[in-house]
Design a protein around this motif. Structure first.
Motif, PDB file in Angstrom:
ATOM      1  N   LEU A 181       5.404   4.436   2.265  1.00  0.00           N
ATOM      2  CA  LEU A 181       5.961   5.678   2.816  1.00  0.00           C
ATOM      3  C   LEU A 181       6.492   5.472   4.229  1.00  0.00           C
ATOM      4  O   LEU A 181       7.508   6.055   4.596  1.00  0.00           O
ATOM      5  N   GLN A 182       5.857   4.616   5.020  1.00  0.00           N
ATOM      6  CA  GLN A 182       6.382   4.306   6.351  1.00  0.00           C
ATOM      7  C   GLN A 182       7.754   3.646   6.252  1.00  0.00           C
ATOM      8  O   GLN A 182       8.676   3.998   6.983  1.00  0.00           O
TER       9      GLN A 182
ATOM     10  N   LEU B 174      14.437  11.950   1.207  1.00  0.00           N
ATOM     11  CA  LEU B 174      14.209  10.933   0.188  1.00  0.00           C
ATOM     12  C   LEU B 174      14.321  11.436  -1.245  1.00  0.00           C
ATOM     13  O   LEU B 174      14.435  10.639  -2.178  1.00  0.00           O
ATOM     14  N   ARG B 175      14.270  12.723  -1.431  1.00  0.00           N
ATOM     15  CA  ARG B 175      14.046  13.292  -2.766  1.00  0.00           C
ATOM     16  C   ARG B 175      15.053  12.873  -3.824  1.00  0.00           C
ATOM     17  O   ARG B 175      14.741  12.877  -5.007  1.00  0.00           O
ATOM     18  N   ASP B 176      16.266  12.477  -3.455  1.00  0.00           N
ATOM     19  CA  ASP B 176      17.270  12.098  -4.446  1.00  0.00           C
ATOM     20  C   ASP B 176      17.257  10.604  -4.771  1.00  0.00           C
ATOM     21  O   ASP B 176      18.046  10.142  -5.603  1.00  0.00           O
TER      22      ASP B 176
ATOM     23  N   ILE C 192       2.913   8.435  -4.389  1.00  0.00           N
ATOM     24  CA  ILE C 192       4.142   8.006  -3.704  1.00  0.00           C
ATOM     25  C   ILE C 192       5.332   8.774  -4.260  1.00  0.00           C
ATOM     26  O   ILE C 192       6.170   9.273  -3.500  1.00  0.00           O
ATOM     27  N   ALA C 193       5.420   8.880  -5.578  1.00  0.00           N
ATOM     28  CA  ALA C 193       6.543   9.609  -6.194  1.00  0.00           C
ATOM     29  C   ALA C 193       6.570  11.065  -5.722  1.00  0.00           C
ATOM     30  O   ALA C 193       7.638  11.594  -5.387  1.00  0.00           O
ATOM     31  N   TYR C 194       5.427  11.711  -5.676  1.00  0.00           N
ATOM     32  CA  TYR C 194       5.369  13.100  -5.219  1.00  0.00           C
ATOM     33  C   TYR C 194       5.780  13.204  -3.746  1.00  0.00           C
ATOM     34  O   TYR C 194       6.488  14.135  -3.360  1.00  0.00           O
ATOM     35  N   ALA C 195       5.343  12.246  -2.922  1.00  0.00           N
ATOM     36  CA  ALA C 195       5.715  12.273  -1.500  1.00  0.00           C
ATOM     37  C   ALA C 195       7.223  12.097  -1.341  1.00  0.00           C
ATOM     38  O   ALA C 195       7.848  12.746  -0.496  1.00  0.00           O
TER      39      ALA C 195
ATOM     40  N   THR D 140       0.848  -1.191   0.000  1.00  0.00           N
ATOM     41  CA  THR D 140       0.000   0.000   0.000  1.00  0.00           C
ATOM     42  C   THR D 140       0.887   1.245   0.000  1.00  0.00           C
ATOM     43  O   THR D 140       2.071   1.172   0.366  1.00  0.00           O
ATOM     44  N   SER D 141       0.287   2.364  -0.346  1.00  0.00           N
ATOM     45  CA  SER D 141       1.026   3.629  -0.325  1.00  0.00           C
ATOM     46  C   SER D 141       1.496   3.948   1.082  1.00  0.00           C
ATOM     47  O   SER D 141       2.643   4.366   1.292  1.00  0.00           O
TER      48      SER D 141
END
Length: 129
Positions: A39-40, A75-77, A65-68, A34-35
């Motif tokens: 993310l957790q 996490l962005r990189d 998920i990609a946007y988060a 799940t999303s």
């Protein structure tokens, strides 16, 4: 130390097969179905790459998920490979090169991928990291 990959998909068979494929190539994997679970795990552990199915709970869960990930400073990189069977299921085609900026992923492919293609895409993404 093996590079660690999170596979996000609600298809247990897909996760099982690709866990084996990536494990045979020396990668450590974990999965989320799940999303929220994805993310957790991403926020609680260190991953080198995320493989995310576009349609998990909803048609656009993978994009969420990609946007988060891209909105999270820690996490962005992290490279994201998004996979989908949407064109086959819905008839909607997604043009990755044109949509790369708004999709916020590093690579995009239709499922299923042959094992060698999956491993090659993972290697390329991890090399560019």
């Amino acid at each position: 130390m093996a590079q660690k990959i999170l596979i996000v998909d609600d298809d247990a068979d897909f996760i099982d097969i690709n866990t084996r494929v990536l494990g045979a190539s020396g990668y450590e994997t974990e999965s989320a179905s799940t999303s929220e679970e994805a993310l957790q795990k991403l926020r609680g552990q260190k991953f080198d790459l995320a493989i995310v199915d576009l349609m998990i709970e909803d048609l656009d869960s993978g994009f969420n998920i990609a946007y988060a990930i891209r909105d999270d400073e820690k996490l962005r990189d992290m490279p994201i490979l998004m996979l989908t069977s949407a064109p086959r299921k819905t008839g909607v085609n997604i043009n990755f090169p044109e949509g790369k900026d708004w999709m916020k992923v590093d690579d995009f492919a239709e499922k299923p991928l042959k094992p060698a293609e999956l491993v090659n895409r993972v290697k390329q993404l991890l090399k560019s990291k």
